[in-house]
Design a protein around this motif. Structure first.
Motif, PDB file in Angstrom:
ATOM      1  N   MET A   1       6.103   8.718  -1.969  1.00  0.00           N
ATOM      2  CA  MET A   1       6.493   7.962  -3.141  1.00  0.00           C
ATOM      3  C   MET A   1       6.225   6.465  -2.931  1.00  0.00           C
ATOM      4  SD  MET A   1       7.394  10.255  -5.263  1.00  0.00           S
ATOM      5  CE  MET A   1       7.963   9.210  -6.560  1.00  0.00           C
ATOM      6  N   LYS A   2       6.536   5.964  -1.731  1.00  0.00           N
ATOM      7  CA  LYS A   2       6.303   4.544  -1.465  1.00  0.00           C
ATOM      8  C   LYS A   2       4.823   4.211  -1.558  1.00  0.00           C
ATOM      9  CE  LYS A   2      10.204   4.027   1.687  1.00  0.00           C
ATOM     10  NZ  LYS A   2      10.593   3.752   3.080  1.00  0.00           N
ATOM     11  N   LEU A   3       3.984   5.117  -1.076  1.00  0.00           N
ATOM     12  CA  LEU A   3       2.544   4.890  -1.105  1.00  0.00           C
ATOM     13  C   LEU A   3       2.039   4.786  -2.539  1.00  0.00           C
ATOM     14  CD1 LEU A   3      -0.087   4.725   0.598  1.00  0.00           C
ATOM     15  CD2 LEU A   3      -0.285   7.187   0.291  1.00  0.00           C
ATOM     16  N   THR A   4       2.424   5.729  -3.366  1.00  0.00           N
ATOM     17  CA  THR A   4       1.940   5.715  -4.752  1.00  0.00           C
ATOM     18  C   THR A   4       2.545   4.568  -5.548  1.00  0.00           C
ATOM     19  OG1 THR A   4       3.628   7.304  -5.416  1.00  0.00           O
ATOM     20  CG2 THR A   4       1.472   8.185  -4.816  1.00  0.00           C
ATOM     21  N   ALA A   5       3.792   4.249  -5.288  1.00  0.00           N
ATOM     22  CA  ALA A   5       4.456   3.188  -6.042  1.00  0.00           C
ATOM     23  C   ALA A   5       3.896   1.799  -5.706  1.00  0.00           C
ATOM     24  CB  ALA A   5       5.949   3.220  -5.780  1.00  0.00           C
ATOM     25  N   ASN A   6       3.568   1.592  -4.438  1.00  0.00           N
ATOM     26  CA  ASN A   6       3.189   0.246  -4.012  1.00  0.00           C
ATOM     27  C   ASN A   6       1.699   0.036  -3.791  1.00  0.00           C
ATOM     28  OD1 ASN A   6       5.902  -0.574  -3.961  1.00  0.00           O
ATOM     29  ND2 ASN A   6       6.170   0.313  -1.945  1.00  0.00           N
ATOM     30  N   TYR A   7       0.945   1.121  -3.557  1.00  0.00           N
ATOM     31  CA  TYR A   7      -0.448   0.956  -3.167  1.00  0.00           C
ATOM     32  C   TYR A   7      -1.420   1.801  -3.997  1.00  0.00           C
ATOM     33  CZ  TYR A   7       1.781  -1.152   0.862  1.00  0.00           C
ATOM     34  OH  TYR A   7       2.542  -1.942   1.670  1.00  0.00           O
ATOM     35  N   ALA A   8      -1.072   2.134  -5.212  1.00  0.00           N
ATOM     36  CA  ALA A   8      -1.943   2.953  -6.066  1.00  0.00           C
ATOM     37  C   ALA A   8      -3.263   2.257  -6.362  1.00  0.00           C
ATOM     38  CB  ALA A   8      -1.216   3.300  -7.354  1.00  0.00           C
ATOM     39  N   SER A   9      -3.286   0.952  -6.355  1.00  0.00           N
ATOM     40  CA  SER A   9      -4.508   0.217  -6.694  1.00  0.00           C
ATOM     41  C   SER A   9      -5.443   0.029  -5.498  1.00  0.00           C
ATOM     42  CB  SER A   9      -4.145  -1.146  -7.271  1.00  0.00           C
ATOM     43  OG  SER A   9      -3.457  -1.908  -6.299  1.00  0.00           O
ATOM     44  N   LYS A  10      -5.031   0.445  -4.303  1.00  0.00           N
ATOM     45  CA  LYS A  10      -5.858   0.271  -3.103  1.00  0.00           C
ATOM     46  C   LYS A  10      -6.994   1.287  -3.086  1.00  0.00           C
ATOM     47  CE  LYS A  10      -3.562  -2.956  -0.914  1.00  0.00           C
ATOM     48  NZ  LYS A  10      -4.106  -4.214  -0.512  1.00  0.00           N
ATOM     49  N   PRO A  11      -8.095   0.972  -2.414  1.00  0.00           N
ATOM     50  CA  PRO A  11      -9.206   1.924  -2.287  1.00  0.00           C
ATOM     51  C   PRO A  11      -8.765   3.171  -1.514  1.00  0.00           C
ATOM     52  CG  PRO A  11      -9.859  -0.262  -1.513  1.00  0.00           C
ATOM     53  CD  PRO A  11      -8.405  -0.319  -1.819  1.00  0.00           C
ATOM     54  N   ALA A  12      -9.378   4.297  -1.822  1.00  0.00           N
ATOM     55  CA  ALA A  12      -9.001   5.585  -1.232  1.00  0.00           C
ATOM     56  C   ALA A  12      -9.145   5.594   0.286  1.00  0.00           C
ATOM     57  CB  ALA A  12      -9.834   6.704  -1.850  1.00  0.00           C
ATOM     58  N   GLU A  13     -10.091   4.864   0.851  1.00  0.00           N
ATOM     59  CA  GLU A  13     -10.279   4.871   2.305  1.00  0.00           C
ATOM     60  C   GLU A  13      -9.151   4.150   3.051  1.00  0.00           C
ATOM     61  OE1 GLU A  13     -12.825   1.745   0.361  1.00  0.00           O
ATOM     62  OE2 GLU A  13     -12.842   3.909   0.244  1.00  0.00           O
ATOM     63  N   GLU A  14      -8.405   3.303   2.385  1.00  0.00           N
ATOM     64  CA  GLU A  14      -7.284   2.605   3.022  1.00  0.00           C
ATOM     65  C   GLU A  14      -5.995   3.432   2.984  1.00  0.00           C
ATOM     66  OE1 GLU A  14      -6.571  -1.366   1.644  1.00  0.00           O
ATOM     67  OE2 GLU A  14      -8.699  -1.882   1.707  1.00  0.00           O
ATOM     68  N   LEU A  15      -5.910   4.411   2.121  1.00  0.00           N
ATOM     69  CA  LEU A  15      -4.667   5.158   1.927  1.00  0.00           C
ATOM     70  C   LEU A  15      -4.180   5.920   3.163  1.00  0.00           C
ATOM     71  CD1 LEU A  15      -5.121   6.413  -1.734  1.00  0.00           C
ATOM     72  CD2 LEU A  15      -3.854   4.428  -0.907  1.00  0.00           C
ATOM     73  N   PRO A  16      -5.050   6.578   3.954  1.00  0.00           N
ATOM     74  CA  PRO A  16      -4.526   7.278   5.141  1.00  0.00           C
ATOM     75  C   PRO A  16      -3.814   6.349   6.127  1.00  0.00           C
ATOM     76  CG  PRO A  16      -6.726   8.073   4.640  1.00  0.00           C
ATOM     77  CD  PRO A  16      -6.466   6.893   3.739  1.00  0.00           C
ATOM     78  N   LEU A  17      -4.381   5.175   6.368  1.00  0.00           N
ATOM     79  CA  LEU A  17      -3.743   4.225   7.286  1.00  0.00           C
ATOM     80  C   LEU A  17      -2.431   3.694   6.711  1.00  0.00           C
ATOM     81  CD1 LEU A  17      -6.878   2.260   8.525  1.00  0.00           C
ATOM     82  CD2 LEU A  17      -5.565   3.983   9.758  1.00  0.00           C
ATOM     83  N   LEU A  18      -2.432   3.398   5.426  1.00  0.00           N
ATOM     84  CA  LEU A  18      -1.200   2.931   4.783  1.00  0.00           C
ATOM     85  C   LEU A  18      -0.126   4.009   4.835  1.00  0.00           C
ATOM     86  CD1 LEU A  18      -2.724   1.115   1.691  1.00  0.00           C
ATOM     87  CD2 LEU A  18      -1.454   0.040   3.554  1.00  0.00           C
ATOM     88  N   PHE A  19      -0.516   5.254   4.567  1.00  0.00           N
ATOM     89  CA  PHE A  19       0.438   6.359   4.612  1.00  0.00           C
ATOM     90  C   PHE A  19       1.032   6.498   6.005  1.00  0.00           C
ATOM     91  CE2 PHE A  19       2.539  10.160   3.504  1.00  0.00           C
ATOM     92  CZ  PHE A  19       2.403  11.027   4.583  1.00  0.00           C
ATOM     93  N   GLN A  20       0.175   6.416   7.031  1.00  0.00           N
ATOM     94  CA  GLN A  20       0.664   6.550   8.403  1.00  0.00           C
ATOM     95  C   GLN A  20       1.654   5.443   8.737  1.00  0.00           C
ATOM     96  OE1 GLN A  20      -2.388   6.591  11.379  1.00  0.00           O
ATOM     97  NE2 GLN A  20      -0.978   7.112  13.005  1.00  0.00           N
ATOM     98  N   ARG A  21       1.368   4.218   8.352  1.00  0.00           N
ATOM     99  CA  ARG A  21       2.264   3.090   8.635  1.00  0.00           C
ATOM    100  C   ARG A  21       3.598   3.248   7.895  1.00  0.00           C
ATOM    101  NH1 ARG A  21       3.094   0.034  12.621  1.00  0.00           N
ATOM    102  NH2 ARG A  21       0.904  -0.465  12.725  1.00  0.00           N
ATOM    103  N   ILE A  22       3.525   3.645   6.626  1.00  0.00           N
ATOM    104  CA  ILE A  22       4.752   3.858   5.848  1.00  0.00           C
ATOM    105  C   ILE A  22       5.593   4.962   6.486  1.00  0.00           C
ATOM    106  CG2 ILE A  22       5.645   4.696   3.632  1.00  0.00           C
ATOM    107  CD1 ILE A  22       3.218   3.258   2.315  1.00  0.00           C
ATOM    108  N   LEU A  23       4.950   6.038   6.897  1.00  0.00           N
ATOM    109  CA  LEU A  23       5.653   7.151   7.534  1.00  0.00           C
ATOM    110  C   LEU A  23       6.304   6.716   8.842  1.00  0.00           C
ATOM    111  CD1 LEU A  23       6.344  10.168   7.453  1.00  0.00           C
ATOM    112  CD2 LEU A  23       4.188  10.593   8.655  1.00  0.00           C
ATOM    113  N   GLN A  24       5.563   5.995   9.677  1.00  0.00           N
ATOM    114  CA  GLN A  24       6.116   5.512  10.939  1.00  0.00           C
ATOM    115  C   GLN A  24       7.331   4.612  10.706  1.00  0.00           C
ATOM    116  OE1 GLN A  24       2.804   3.522  12.753  1.00  0.00           O
ATOM    117  NE2 GLN A  24       2.144   5.351  13.868  1.00  0.00           N
ATOM    118  N   ASN A  25       7.213   3.681   9.786  1.00  0.00           N
ATOM    119  CA  ASN A  25       8.322   2.768   9.511  1.00  0.00           C
ATOM    120  C   ASN A  25       9.534   3.501   8.948  1.00  0.00           C
ATOM    121  OD1 ASN A  25       6.874   0.574  10.419  1.00  0.00           O
ATOM    122  ND2 ASN A  25       6.195  -0.030   8.393  1.00  0.00           N
TER     123      ASN A  25
END
Length: 148
Positions: A1-25
């Motif tokens: 939910m955090k990924l889609t709410a905050n980073y929906a406008s980011k390019p698709a190739e950045e999403l896996p790294l963002l997801f991993q960081r959000i999950l870790q935090n």
């Protein structure tokens, strides 16, 4: 939910790294809160027994943890909440590398090797960062009258 709410406008190739960081935090936050809520900690080397060498490899600061006694007295709960708030604020005052080493080693209970790998430094550096963090926190808390 955090990924889609905050980073929906980011390019698709950045999403896996963002997801991993959000999950870790999120995982770190969860376990930190659980530990704070369920344990009364004594993590600082200055509280080690006097008959042991504080720099000794045999002293494990995690052995000093005590299970918190449940109490419904409002004054005791308020005092504990205030103490935890002081501890959290003191941790935030640490330099970033010391804070990272301290939280990974003592709050996340990671090994020296795991912490060194995550921080991309040597195990000796992790020991140095942790030692400095512990001594700084101990002095900050003593100055504020906190006794663990």
């Amino acid at each position: 939910m955090k990924l889609t709410a905050n980073y929906a406008s980011k390019p698709a190739e950045e999403l896996p790294l963002l997801f991993q960081r959000i999950l870790q935090n999120t995982i770190r936050d969860y376990y930190r809160r659980q530990k704070v809520r369920s344990l009364w900690t004594s993590l600082f080397s200055s509280f080690a027994p006097n008959d042991q060498d504080k720099n000794s490899e045999e002293f494990d600061i995690l052995d000093t943890l005590e299970v918190e006694q449940q109490s419904n007295a409002p004054d005791i709960q308020l005092e504990k909440e205030q103490t935890l708030d002081i501890i959290e604020k003191s941790i935030r005052m640490l330099p970033p590398r010391q804070r990272e080493a301290f939280l990974l080693r003592y709050w996340e209970e990671m090994s020296l090797a795991e912490t060194a790998e995550i921080m991309k430094c040597s195990e000796g550096s992790v020991k140095t960062h942790c030692s400095r963090a512990v001594h700084t926190l101990a002095s900050l808390l003593k100055a504020k009258g906190v006794k663990l």
